[in-house]
Design an enzyme around this catalytic site. Structure first.
Site, PDB file in Angstrom:
ATOM      1  N   ASP A  62       0.846  -1.200   0.000  1.00 24.30           N
ATOM      2  CA  ASP A  62       0.000   0.000   0.000  1.00 24.30           C
ATOM      3  C   ASP A  62       0.881   1.250   0.000  1.00 24.30           C
ATOM      4  O   ASP A  62       1.070   1.888   1.030  1.00 24.30           O
ATOM      5  CB  ASP A  62      -0.895  -0.065   1.252  1.00 24.30           C
ATOM      6  N   ASP A  67       2.895   9.487  -9.896  1.00 29.84           N
ATOM      7  CA  ASP A  67       4.026  10.191 -10.510  1.00 29.84           C
ATOM      8  C   ASP A  67       3.777  10.229 -12.015  1.00 29.84           C
ATOM      9  O   ASP A  67       2.693   9.862 -12.472  1.00 29.84           O
ATOM     10  CB  ASP A  67       5.346   9.460 -10.166  1.00 29.84           C
TER      11      ASP A  67
END
Ligand code: C5P
Length: 241
Positions: A62, A67
């Protein structure tokens, strides 16, 4: 794997590697997934994933990647190569990034491609915080919009609260995983969770995998606590037919 077990993900939140590995060894036999988050991963890195795999655990990493598509693609390939069974990215990264995550996961996988989930709107963001970010859409609508985007980009599912499950299911159809935190059995403390939902209800309401941490990991007997949760999941599965 037994359906109740497949629906349970225990969150191994902490920094103490020995504690995490002890929990993993104890809970791998009864939990379909073991969640490693930012805290544990920034402390121990890929070696921790290997150690959990070695005791038979399937890791949900997680890290909520977000990005440019090329960077996410490479990071996703590394997640897969590390041997994680499931990981997540932020839906708000957009379609090119979401598709890159799935492609990267396929490129890095040694066997089966890990499942890729999208995080929609974090529960810590309310309407006021979204307004602060110049996002003028009610959170509930945004969740469904981003879930549909993730679905259309080929992701396997989303992380979403039990309250959002029905709306997401309507839009994304069966087979799209809905992974739900904020779960508390009646016998456990709410800790810092607000708007909690019991395991059986979350499953009956359309969630596929429940992420549960402290009620199990901080119990006097974690394996027994996991067993009680599995019974409640089983009852919820019975209720869904
Ligand atoms: O101990 P507890 O059951 O509250 O742990 C829940 C886990 O799910 C934690 O790892 C937490 O970070 C995660 N989570 C959450 N709420 C969200 C998203 C993730 O509690 N909206």
């Amino acid at each position: 794997m037994d359906p109740a077990r497949r629906a349970l993900c225990v969150a191994l939140d902490g920094s103490d590697r020995r504690w995490i590995e002890e929990m993993a060894a104890m809970l791998a036999p009864c939990s379909g997934w073991l969640k490693v988050g930012l805290e544990a991963f920034t402390a121990h890195g890929p070696e921790l994933v290997t150690a959990i795999n070695d005791v038979g655990g399937s890791v949900f990493l997680d890290l909520k990647l977000h990005d440019i598509p090329n960077t996410v693609r490479r990071a996703a390939a590394n997640c897969a190569a590390m041997g994680v069974a499931m990981f997540n990215v932020h839906a708000s990264g957009g379609s090119a990034m979401l598709q890159a995550a799935v492609e990267g996961a396929g490129e890095g996988a040694r066997g089966e491609r890990p499942k890729v989930l999208a995080v929609t709107v974090l529960t810590s963001l309310d309407g006021d915080t979204l307004a602060e970010l110049a996002i003028d859409v009610p959170p509930a609508e945004l969740v469904v919009h981003w879930a549909r985007l993730a679905h259309d980009c080929g992701l396997d599912g989303v992380v979403a609260s039990a309250r959002e499950a029905a709306a997401i299911r309507r839009v994304c159809g069966p087979g799209f995983l809905i992974v739900t935190p904020g779960i508390r059995p009646a016998w456990a403390s709410a800790d810092d969770q607000r708007r909690i939902v019991q395991p059986g209800r979350a499953i009956a309401g359309g969630s596929d995998i429940l992420v549960i941490g402290r009620p199990i990991t901080r119990a006097a007997d974690p394996a027994a606590a996991a067993g009680r949760v599995l019974e409640e999941i089983q009852a919820g599965l019975g209720a869904t037919g």
